[in-house]
Design a protein around this motif. Structure first.
Motif, PDB file in Angstrom:
ATOM      1  N   ARG A   1       0.834  -1.211   0.000  1.00 33.20           N
ATOM      2  CA  ARG A   1       0.000   0.000   0.000  1.00 33.20           C
ATOM      3  C   ARG A   1       0.863   1.252   0.000  1.00 33.20           C
ATOM      4  NH1 ARG A   1      -4.250  -2.071   4.435  1.00 33.20           N
ATOM      5  NH2 ARG A   1      -5.567  -3.283   3.025  1.00 33.20           N
ATOM      6  N   ALA A   2       1.928   1.255   0.779  1.00 37.79           N
ATOM      7  CA  ALA A   2       2.805   2.421   0.859  1.00 37.79           C
ATOM      8  C   ALA A   2       3.472   2.709  -0.485  1.00 37.79           C
ATOM      9  CB  ALA A   2       3.861   2.215   1.937  1.00 37.79           C
ATOM     10  N   LYS A   3       3.760   1.657  -1.238  1.00 38.07           N
ATOM     11  CA  LYS A   3       4.400   1.818  -2.546  1.00 38.07           C
ATOM     12  C   LYS A   3       3.375   1.895  -3.676  1.00 38.07           C
ATOM     13  CE  LYS A   3       8.560  -0.712  -1.258  1.00 38.07           C
ATOM     14  NZ  LYS A   3       9.376  -1.906  -1.550  1.00 38.07           N
ATOM     15  N   ASP A   4       2.086   1.846  -3.335  1.00 38.96           N
ATOM     16  CA  ASP A   4       0.999   1.850  -4.316  1.00 38.96           C
ATOM     17  C   ASP A   4       1.159   0.707  -5.318  1.00 38.96           C
ATOM     18  OD1 ASP A   4      -1.415   2.863  -5.235  1.00 38.96           O
ATOM     19  OD2 ASP A   4      -0.443   4.082  -6.776  1.00 38.96           O
ATOM     20  N   ARG A   5       1.424  -0.493  -4.771  1.00 30.90           N
ATOM     21  CA  ARG A   5       1.603  -1.698  -5.583  1.00 30.90           C
ATOM     22  C   ARG A   5       0.536  -2.711  -5.202  1.00 30.90           C
ATOM     23  NH1 ARG A   5       7.242  -3.330  -6.525  1.00 30.90           N
ATOM     24  NH2 ARG A   5       6.225  -4.679  -8.016  1.00 30.90           N
ATOM     25  N   ARG A   6       0.297  -3.655  -6.071  1.00 36.23           N
ATOM     26  CA  ARG A   6      -0.657  -4.733  -5.801  1.00 36.23           C
ATOM     27  C   ARG A   6       0.054  -5.864  -5.073  1.00 36.23           C
ATOM     28  NH1 ARG A   6      -3.644  -6.417 -11.152  1.00 36.23           N
ATOM     29  NH2 ARG A   6      -4.752  -7.638  -9.609  1.00 36.23           N
ATOM     30  N   VAL A   7      -0.664  -6.493  -4.154  1.00 35.82           N
ATOM     31  CA  VAL A   7      -0.089  -7.668  -3.490  1.00 35.82           C
ATOM     32  C   VAL A   7      -0.195  -8.855  -4.435  1.00 35.82           C
ATOM     33  CG1 VAL A   7      -0.606  -6.855  -1.163  1.00 35.82           C
ATOM     34  CG2 VAL A   7      -2.240  -8.308  -2.335  1.00 35.82           C
ATOM     35  N   ALA A   8       0.592  -9.864  -4.166  1.00 33.97           N
ATOM     36  CA  ALA A   8       0.633 -11.051  -5.022  1.00 33.97           C
ATOM     37  C   ALA A   8      -0.671 -11.834  -4.930  1.00 33.97           C
ATOM     38  CB  ALA A   8       1.795 -11.934  -4.604  1.00 33.97           C
ATOM     39  N   PRO A   9      -1.061 -12.495  -6.017  1.00 35.28           N
ATOM     40  CA  PRO A   9      -2.252 -13.343  -5.960  1.00 35.28           C
ATOM     41  C   PRO A   9      -2.054 -14.446  -4.928  1.00 35.28           C
ATOM     42  CG  PRO A   9      -1.410 -13.163  -8.210  1.00 35.28           C
ATOM     43  CD  PRO A   9      -0.424 -12.495  -7.323  1.00 35.28           C
ATOM     44  N   GLY A  10      -3.060 -14.663  -4.120  1.00 35.48           N
ATOM     45  CA  GLY A  10      -3.011 -15.703  -3.103  1.00 35.48           C
ATOM     46  C   GLY A  10      -2.612 -15.202  -1.732  1.00 35.48           C
ATOM     47  N   LEU A  11      -2.037 -14.009  -1.637  1.00 38.52           N
ATOM     48  CA  LEU A  11      -1.582 -13.516  -0.338  1.00 38.52           C
ATOM     49  C   LEU A  11      -2.755 -13.350   0.624  1.00 38.52           C
ATOM     50  CD1 LEU A  11       1.191 -11.069   0.449  1.00 38.52           C
ATOM     51  CD2 LEU A  11      -0.987 -10.737   1.551  1.00 38.52           C
ATOM     52  N   HIS A  12      -3.828 -12.727   0.160  1.00 32.61           N
ATOM     53  CA  HIS A  12      -4.990 -12.546   1.039  1.00 32.61           C
ATOM     54  C   HIS A  12      -5.637 -13.887   1.390  1.00 32.61           C
ATOM     55  CE1 HIS A  12      -5.167  -8.196   1.218  1.00 32.61           C
ATOM     56  NE2 HIS A  12      -4.845  -8.166  -0.059  1.00 32.61           N
ATOM     57  N   ALA A  13      -5.651 -14.817   0.458  1.00 33.34           N
ATOM     58  CA  ALA A  13      -6.202 -16.149   0.733  1.00 33.34           C
ATOM     59  C   ALA A  13      -5.363 -16.863   1.780  1.00 33.34           C
ATOM     60  CB  ALA A  13      -6.279 -16.969  -0.549  1.00 33.34           C
ATOM     61  N   HIS A  14      -4.051 -16.769   1.659  1.00 26.15           N
ATOM     62  CA  HIS A  14      -3.176 -17.422   2.638  1.00 26.15           C
ATOM     63  C   HIS A  14      -3.301 -16.755   4.003  1.00 26.15           C
ATOM     64  CE1 HIS A  14       0.055 -19.981   3.951  1.00 26.15           C
ATOM     65  NE2 HIS A  14       0.705 -18.933   4.425  1.00 26.15           N
ATOM     66  N   LEU A  15      -3.405 -15.436   4.009  1.00 31.67           N
ATOM     67  CA  LEU A  15      -3.608 -14.733   5.275  1.00 31.67           C
ATOM     68  C   LEU A  15      -4.934 -15.153   5.902  1.00 31.67           C
ATOM     69  CD1 LEU A  15      -2.633 -12.682   7.342  1.00 31.67           C
ATOM     70  CD2 LEU A  15      -3.588 -10.865   5.898  1.00 31.67           C
ATOM     71  N   GLY A  16      -5.962 -15.320   5.076  1.00 29.48           N
ATOM     72  CA  GLY A  16      -7.245 -15.816   5.576  1.00 29.48           C
ATOM     73  C   GLY A  16      -7.118 -17.204   6.173  1.00 29.48           C
TER      74      GLY A  16
ATOM     75  N   ARG B   1      -9.452 -16.753  14.231  1.00 26.38           N
ATOM     76  CA  ARG B   1      -9.976 -15.417  13.907  1.00 26.38           C
ATOM     77  C   ARG B   1     -10.853 -15.525  12.656  1.00 26.38           C
ATOM     78  NH1 ARG B   1      -4.493 -11.940  14.351  1.00 26.38           N
ATOM     79  NH2 ARG B   1      -3.354 -13.888  14.542  1.00 26.38           N
ATOM     80  N   GLU B   2     -12.050 -16.067  12.843  1.00 28.43           N
ATOM     81  CA  GLU B   2     -12.929 -16.396  11.730  1.00 28.43           C
ATOM     82  C   GLU B   2     -13.367 -15.177  10.920  1.00 28.43           C
ATOM     83  OE1 GLU B   2     -13.527 -17.475  14.881  1.00 28.43           O
ATOM     84  OE2 GLU B   2     -12.927 -19.570  14.676  1.00 28.43           O
ATOM     85  N   GLN B   3     -13.750 -14.096  11.598  1.00 26.41           N
ATOM     86  CA  GLN B   3     -14.226 -12.920  10.877  1.00 26.41           C
ATOM     87  C   GLN B   3     -13.132 -12.321   9.991  1.00 26.41           C
ATOM     88  OE1 GLN B   3     -17.363 -11.933  10.589  1.00 26.41           O
ATOM     89  NE2 GLN B   3     -16.635 -10.438   9.116  1.00 26.41           N
ATOM     90  N   GLN B   4     -11.930 -12.261  10.522  1.00 27.76           N
ATOM     91  CA  GLN B   4     -10.815 -11.748   9.725  1.00 27.76           C
ATOM     92  C   GLN B   4     -10.511 -12.674   8.544  1.00 27.76           C
ATOM     93  OE1 GLN B   4      -8.270 -11.317  13.242  1.00 27.76           O
ATOM     94  NE2 GLN B   4      -7.813  -9.239  12.515  1.00 27.76           N
ATOM     95  N   ALA B   5     -10.676 -13.976   8.748  1.00 32.67           N
ATOM     96  CA  ALA B   5     -10.474 -14.937   7.660  1.00 32.67           C
ATOM     97  C   ALA B   5     -11.478 -14.679   6.541  1.00 32.67           C
ATOM     98  CB  ALA B   5     -10.601 -16.363   8.176  1.00 32.67           C
ATOM     99  N   LEU B   6     -12.742 -14.502   6.903  1.00 29.12           N
ATOM    100  CA  LEU B   6     -13.771 -14.232   5.902  1.00 29.12           C
ATOM    101  C   LEU B   6     -13.483 -12.944   5.136  1.00 29.12           C
ATOM    102  CD1 LEU B   6     -16.957 -15.195   7.952  1.00 29.12           C
ATOM    103  CD2 LEU B   6     -15.923 -16.479   6.066  1.00 29.12           C
ATOM    104  N   GLU B   7     -13.008 -11.933   5.841  1.00 26.53           N
ATOM    105  CA  GLU B   7     -12.674 -10.664   5.190  1.00 26.53           C
ATOM    106  C   GLU B   7     -11.535 -10.842   4.185  1.00 26.53           C
ATOM    107  OE1 GLU B   7     -11.806  -8.008   8.416  1.00 26.53           O
ATOM    108  OE2 GLU B   7     -13.887  -7.989   9.110  1.00 26.53           O
ATOM    109  N   GLN B   8     -10.538 -11.623   4.547  1.00 24.90           N
ATOM    110  CA  GLN B   8      -9.406 -11.846   3.637  1.00 24.90           C
ATOM    111  C   GLN B   8      -9.825 -12.656   2.409  1.00 24.90           C
ATOM    112  OE1 GLN B   8      -6.386 -10.391   3.755  1.00 24.90           O
ATOM    113  NE2 GLN B   8      -7.239  -9.275   5.490  1.00 24.90           N
ATOM    114  N   PHE B   9     -10.695 -13.653   2.608  1.00 23.20           N
ATOM    115  CA  PHE B   9     -11.180 -14.423   1.466  1.00 23.20           C
ATOM    116  C   PHE B   9     -11.988 -13.525   0.527  1.00 23.20           C
ATOM    117  CE2 PHE B   9     -11.148 -18.493   4.239  1.00 23.20           C
ATOM    118  CZ  PHE B   9      -9.817 -18.708   3.947  1.00 23.20           C
ATOM    119  N   ALA B  10     -12.799 -12.647   1.090  1.00 22.02           N
ATOM    120  CA  ALA B  10     -13.579 -11.712   0.267  1.00 22.02           C
ATOM    121  C   ALA B  10     -12.654 -10.748  -0.478  1.00 22.02           C
ATOM    122  CB  ALA B  10     -14.570 -10.946   1.143  1.00 22.02           C
ATOM    123  N   THR B  11     -11.605 -10.305   0.175  1.00 25.56           N
ATOM    124  CA  THR B  11     -10.641  -9.413  -0.473  1.00 25.56           C
ATOM    125  C   THR B  11      -9.948 -10.126  -1.628  1.00 25.56           C
ATOM    126  OG1 THR B  11     -10.273  -8.203   1.584  1.00 25.56           O
ATOM    127  CG2 THR B  11      -8.591  -7.984  -0.106  1.00 25.56           C
TER     128      THR B  11
END
Length: 118
Positions: free
Chosen positions: A62-77, A85-95
């Motif tokens: 975000r600081a560099k205005d770049r996109r994160v790699a595909p799968g990063l949000h899924a892995h974080l979820g 942390r179920e709610q945060q997992a759902l948010e990451q999958f949606a992201t």
């Protein structure tokens, strides 16, 4: 004639140097790949450390205005889900689905398979 030869030489040098620059990366990878590797090791008890690394990677992107790699949000979820942390997992999958629509089928499959735990 000498001026023409000098100009041509400078132009060729500029072209050669420009070709050495190489393409930039499309995504901010940062700690994503080492985190995935670490997750699949026998000793993956350090989920909080892995979560912190991925959250930091997202902030760097975000600081560099770049996109994160595909799968990063899924892995974080996945890490969030494994640490309760179920709610945060759902948010990451949606992201992940929003940023990479091609992942929607797989994200929906994961959510369906784990609907009792999430």
């Amino acid at each position: 004639m000498h001026n023409k030869r000098y100009t041509c030489s400078l132009l060729m040098a500029a072209v050669l140097l420009a070709g050495c620059a190489g393409p930039g990366t499309l995504y901010q990878w940062d700690a994503y790949q080492p985190s995935v590797y670490q997750y699949y090791q026998v000793d993956n008890n350090n989920l909080d450390e892995q979560v912190a690394q991925l959250e930091e990677s997202i902030e760097k992107a975000r600081a560099k205005d770049r996109r994160v790699a595909p799968g990063l949000h899924a892995h974080l979820g996945l890490l969030y889900a494994n640490s309760g942390r179920e709610q945060q997992a759902l948010e990451q999958f949606a992201t992940e689905k929003r940023l990479f629509p091609e992942s929607a089928v797989f994200m929906d499959f994961l959510l369906k398979q784990n609907k009792d735990t999430l």
